[in-house]
Design a protein around this motif. Structure first.
Motif, PDB file in Angstrom:
ATOM      1  N   LEU A  26       0.909  -1.491   0.538  1.00  0.00           N
ATOM      2  CA  LEU A  26      -0.436   0.262  -0.049  1.00  0.00           C
ATOM      3  C   LEU A  26       1.385   1.343  -0.397  1.00  0.00           C
ATOM      4  CD1 LEU A  26      -2.668  -0.624   2.326  1.00  0.00           C
ATOM      5  CD2 LEU A  26      -3.630  -0.696  -0.019  1.00  0.00           C
ATOM      6  N   GLU A  27       1.834   1.385   0.798  1.00  0.00           N
ATOM      7  CA  GLU A  27       3.046   2.417   0.927  1.00  0.00           C
ATOM      8  C   GLU A  27       3.115   2.417  -0.650  1.00  0.00           C
ATOM      9  OE1 GLU A  27       5.987   3.404   4.212  1.00  0.00           O
ATOM     10  OE2 GLU A  27       6.768   1.739   3.290  1.00  0.00           O
ATOM     11  N   LEU A  28       4.112   1.234  -1.237  1.00  0.00           N
ATOM     12  CA  LEU A  28       4.560   1.713  -2.679  1.00  0.00           C
ATOM     13  C   LEU A  28       3.862   2.127  -3.593  1.00  0.00           C
ATOM     14  CD1 LEU A  28       6.971   0.906  -3.941  1.00  0.00           C
ATOM     15  CD2 LEU A  28       5.897  -0.936  -4.231  1.00  0.00           C
ATOM     16  N   SER A  30       1.226   3.665  -2.442  1.00  0.00           N
ATOM     17  CA  SER A  30       0.523   5.519  -3.098  1.00  0.00           C
ATOM     18  C   SER A  30       1.921   6.621  -3.490  1.00  0.00           C
ATOM     19  CB  SER A  30       1.372   5.635  -1.385  1.00  0.00           C
ATOM     20  OG  SER A  30       0.566   7.175  -1.549  1.00  0.00           O
ATOM     21  N   LEU A  31       3.453   5.706  -3.118  1.00  0.00           N
ATOM     22  CA  LEU A  31       4.697   6.698  -4.362  1.00  0.00           C
ATOM     23  C   LEU A  31       4.249   6.412  -5.695  1.00  0.00           C
ATOM     24  CD1 LEU A  31       7.414   5.134  -1.508  1.00  0.00           C
ATOM     25  CD2 LEU A  31       5.954   7.309  -1.964  1.00  0.00           C
ATOM     26  N   VAL A  32       4.226   5.120  -6.125  1.00  0.00           N
ATOM     27  CA  VAL A  32       3.707   4.936  -7.642  1.00  0.00           C
ATOM     28  C   VAL A  32       2.705   5.422  -8.475  1.00  0.00           C
ATOM     29  CG1 VAL A  32       3.134   3.102  -8.955  1.00  0.00           C
ATOM     30  CG2 VAL A  32       4.722   2.617  -7.552  1.00  0.00           C
ATOM     31  N   HIS A  33       1.740   5.772  -7.479  1.00  0.00           N
ATOM     32  CA  HIS A  33       0.415   6.394  -8.180  1.00  0.00           C
ATOM     33  C   HIS A  33       0.416   8.112  -7.760  1.00  0.00           C
ATOM     34  CE1 HIS A  33      -0.698   2.357 -10.276  1.00  0.00           C
ATOM     35  NE2 HIS A  33      -0.695   2.317  -9.567  1.00  0.00           N
ATOM     36  N   LYS A  34       1.070   8.726  -7.055  1.00  0.00           N
ATOM     37  CA  LYS A  34       0.883   9.671  -6.506  1.00  0.00           C
ATOM     38  C   LYS A  34      -0.426   9.632  -6.061  1.00  0.00           C
ATOM     39  CE  LYS A  34       5.362  11.605  -9.177  1.00  0.00           C
ATOM     40  NZ  LYS A  34       5.885  10.419  -9.768  1.00  0.00           N
ATOM     41  N   CYS A  35      -0.802   9.101  -4.793  1.00  0.00           N
ATOM     42  CA  CYS A  35      -1.907   9.224  -4.535  1.00  0.00           C
ATOM     43  C   CYS A  35      -1.885   9.419  -3.332  1.00  0.00           C
ATOM     44  CB  CYS A  35      -3.056   8.525  -5.306  1.00  0.00           C
ATOM     45  SG  CYS A  35      -2.350   6.845  -4.911  1.00  0.00           S
ATOM     46  N   ASN A  36      -3.302   9.643  -2.335  1.00  0.00           N
ATOM     47  CA  ASN A  36      -3.923   9.231  -1.833  1.00  0.00           C
ATOM     48  C   ASN A  36      -3.992   7.859  -1.314  1.00  0.00           C
ATOM     49  OD1 ASN A  36      -2.474  11.570  -0.054  1.00  0.00           O
ATOM     50  ND2 ASN A  36      -4.502  12.651  -0.962  1.00  0.00           N
ATOM     51  N   VAL A  37      -4.096   6.724   0.151  1.00  0.00           N
ATOM     52  CA  VAL A  37      -4.514   5.484  -0.053  1.00  0.00           C
ATOM     53  C   VAL A  37      -4.991   5.431   0.662  1.00  0.00           C
ATOM     54  CG1 VAL A  37      -3.707   3.189   0.838  1.00  0.00           C
ATOM     55  CG2 VAL A  37      -2.612   4.446  -1.258  1.00  0.00           C
ATOM     56  N   PHE A  38      -6.325   5.747   0.534  1.00  0.00           N
ATOM     57  CA  PHE A  38      -7.532   5.529   2.396  1.00  0.00           C
ATOM     58  C   PHE A  38      -7.402   4.089   2.150  1.00  0.00           C
ATOM     59  CE2 PHE A  38      -7.769   8.834   0.866  1.00  0.00           C
ATOM     60  CZ  PHE A  38      -8.415  10.468   1.760  1.00  0.00           C
ATOM     61  N   LEU A  39      -8.289   3.315   3.274  1.00  0.00           N
ATOM     62  CA  LEU A  39      -7.722   1.528   3.163  1.00  0.00           C
ATOM     63  C   LEU A  39      -8.987   1.592   4.004  1.00  0.00           C
ATOM     64  CD1 LEU A  39      -6.618  -1.555   3.425  1.00  0.00           C
ATOM     65  CD2 LEU A  39      -5.725  -1.175   5.285  1.00  0.00           C
ATOM     66  N   GLY A  88       0.174 -12.149  -3.811  1.00  0.00           N
ATOM     67  CA  GLY A  88      -0.734 -12.285  -4.063  1.00  0.00           C
ATOM     68  C   GLY A  88      -1.660 -10.791  -4.142  1.00  0.00           C
ATOM     69  N   MET A  89      -1.919 -10.769  -3.115  1.00  0.00           N
ATOM     70  CA  MET A  89      -2.152  -9.462  -2.679  1.00  0.00           C
ATOM     71  C   MET A  89      -1.733  -8.213  -3.607  1.00  0.00           C
ATOM     72  SD  MET A  89      -3.769  -9.218   1.085  1.00  0.00           S
ATOM     73  CE  MET A  89      -2.036  -9.744   1.493  1.00  0.00           C
ATOM     74  N   ALA A  90      -0.432  -8.347  -3.735  1.00  0.00           N
ATOM     75  CA  ALA A  90       0.341  -6.833  -4.614  1.00  0.00           C
ATOM     76  C   ALA A  90       0.045  -7.549  -6.325  1.00  0.00           C
ATOM     77  CB  ALA A  90       1.893  -6.897  -4.648  1.00  0.00           C
ATOM     78  N   LYS A  91      -0.372  -8.209  -6.087  1.00  0.00           N
ATOM     79  CA  LYS A  91      -0.879  -8.128  -7.873  1.00  0.00           C
ATOM     80  C   LYS A  91      -2.232  -7.696  -8.276  1.00  0.00           C
ATOM     81  CE  LYS A  91       2.129 -12.561  -9.426  1.00  0.00           C
ATOM     82  NZ  LYS A  91       2.165 -14.441  -9.248  1.00  0.00           N
ATOM     83  N   THR A  99       7.938  -7.866  -5.371  1.00  0.00           N
ATOM     84  CA  THR A  99       9.225  -9.030  -4.875  1.00  0.00           C
ATOM     85  C   THR A  99       8.702  -8.682  -3.344  1.00  0.00           C
ATOM     86  OG1 THR A  99      10.514  -7.337  -4.571  1.00  0.00           O
ATOM     87  CG2 THR A  99      11.175  -8.904  -6.328  1.00  0.00           C
ATOM     88  N   TYR A 100       9.154  -9.347  -2.166  1.00  0.00           N
ATOM     89  CA  TYR A 100       8.547  -9.196  -1.030  1.00  0.00           C
ATOM     90  C   TYR A 100      10.021  -8.138  -0.356  1.00  0.00           C
ATOM     91  CZ  TYR A 100       7.760 -11.021   4.184  1.00  0.00           C
ATOM     92  OH  TYR A 100       6.875 -11.490   4.876  1.00  0.00           O
ATOM     93  N   ILE A 101       8.641  -7.445   0.680  1.00  0.00           N
ATOM     94  CA  ILE A 101       9.223  -6.519   1.523  1.00  0.00           C
ATOM     95  C   ILE A 101       8.250  -6.848   2.627  1.00  0.00           C
ATOM     96  CG2 ILE A 101       8.520  -3.860   1.741  1.00  0.00           C
ATOM     97  CD1 ILE A 101       7.825  -3.924  -0.962  1.00  0.00           C
ATOM     98  N   ARG A 102       9.293  -6.802   3.547  1.00  0.00           N
ATOM     99  CA  ARG A 102       9.236  -7.520   5.205  1.00  0.00           C
ATOM    100  C   ARG A 102       8.327  -5.864   5.943  1.00  0.00           C
ATOM    101  NH1 ARG A 102      13.137 -10.064   8.867  1.00  0.00           N
ATOM    102  NH2 ARG A 102      11.534 -10.540  10.604  1.00  0.00           N
ATOM    103  N   PRO A 103       7.151  -6.519   6.599  1.00  0.00           N
ATOM    104  CA  PRO A 103       6.042  -5.780   6.670  1.00  0.00           C
ATOM    105  C   PRO A 103       6.589  -5.850   8.552  1.00  0.00           C
ATOM    106  CG  PRO A 103       5.183  -8.038   6.647  1.00  0.00           C
ATOM    107  CD  PRO A 103       6.778  -7.982   6.739  1.00  0.00           C
TER     108      PRO A 103
END
Length: 299
Positions: A26-28, A30-39, A88-91, A99-103
């Motif tokens: 979700l953090e990534l 937001s950066l890639v799409h230059k948007c505010n992410v609401f969860l 799976g969720m990143a896709k 690739t895996y990003i440690r949370p």
């Protein structure tokens, strides 16, 4: 000046582990799409990420209903049985080769709760298949026989075993799972206290569960007893201080198989061997001695 758009991500899964796994992407996103992410996700877990992911905005159903049509994009994300949990969720967020990003989760470290050297572990789960079942389970199910034997070994080695659980007894008729008598039982603590216990412990032993994800996100060593899933299902296998305890000589990995579909309504789901002597052999075959030998270098 470009207007920053608002994107809504809806996590259909209510589980703690899935929520933790999703956060780095979700953090990534937001950066890639230059948007505010609401969860929109399980509100019980929002306070775990305030400092770790300050750019993610957690919302509830009422907030979303009041903003119908205002989000530039809405994406629903859920657990994918046929991919690693996080990837799976990143896709589903549009990342093609994630690739895996440690949370991370926020620290709630406070005073050390136990003076002597101790480890933490958890025994309960959401389906009997996920438990560290013992061949003596039906006879000694109220004390979680395998966990009790491991607790005895740990005490003999000078380590206090601390069991962190929400319930003293959990399961469905005809059998229920209790907590090991030889452990220090800490039942129904607030999640922040559970985190404090884990942060001060030497390491965590658990199942494929949300609390294992908490320990992992805190940077603690984790030994995971998980033979019903494939090795790739949870954390990155290259993660330092991560041990996955399995037995590939018996039936295993049905959770991720495309041949079977998990039935959430069947507590005793075991697609190949239900109601036979081989039911849950994926975990009954893993002995306390095997687990102790694999974690011995951490003691």
């Amino acid at each position: 000046m470009a207007i920053i758009k608002d994107h809504l991500i809806i996590l259909n899964s209510k589980s703690l582990g899935d929520t933790i796994a999703l956060m780095p992407y979700l953090e990534l996103y937001s950066l890639v799409h230059k948007c505010n992410v609401f969860l929109l996700a399980n509100p019980r877990f929002h306070n775990l990420f305030t400092k770790s992911y300050p750019t993610i905005i957690f919302v509830n159903d009422k907030y979303v209903l009041n903003r119908v049509g205002e989000f530039e994009k809405e994406i629903k994300v859920d657990y994918d049985f046929h991919n690693p949990v996080q990837q799976g969720m990143a896709k589903q967020l549009g990342f093609l080769n994630p690739t895996y990003i440690r949370p991370k989760i926020d620290s709630f470290k406070d005073k050390r709760p136990i003076k002597n050297k101790y480890i933490t572990f958890g025994v309960q789960s959401t389906s009997q298949l996920k438990y560290w079942n013992s061949p003596l389970g039906k006879i000694k199910q109220n004390e979680s026989h395998h966990w009790n034997e491991l607790s005895r070994m740990l005490r003999k080695a000078g380590i206090t075993p601390v069991c962190l659980e929400q319930f003293e007894l959990f399961g469905k008729e005809p059998h229920f799972n209790g907590l090991p008598k030889k452990s220090v039982k800490k039942v129904d603590l607030p999640l922040t206290e559970v985190i404090n216990y884990i942060e001060h412990s030497e390491f965590y032993i658990g199942l494929s569960s949300g609390i294992a994800w908490i320990a992992h996100a805190l940077g603690k060593p984790v030994a995971m007893i998980a033979n019903f899933t494939e090795d790739w299902n949870e954390f990155d296998l290259k993660t330092p201080n991560y041990k996955r305890i399995t037995n590939k000589s018996v039936c295993h990995g049905c959770w991720n198989s495309k041949e079977y579909k998990f039935d959430i309504g069947d507590w005793y789901w075991c697609p190949k061997h239900k109601n036979t002597p081989r039911q849950f052999e994926c975990h009954t075959s893993i002995t306390p001695e095997q687990v102790f030998n694999e974690i011995n270098e951490w003691i």
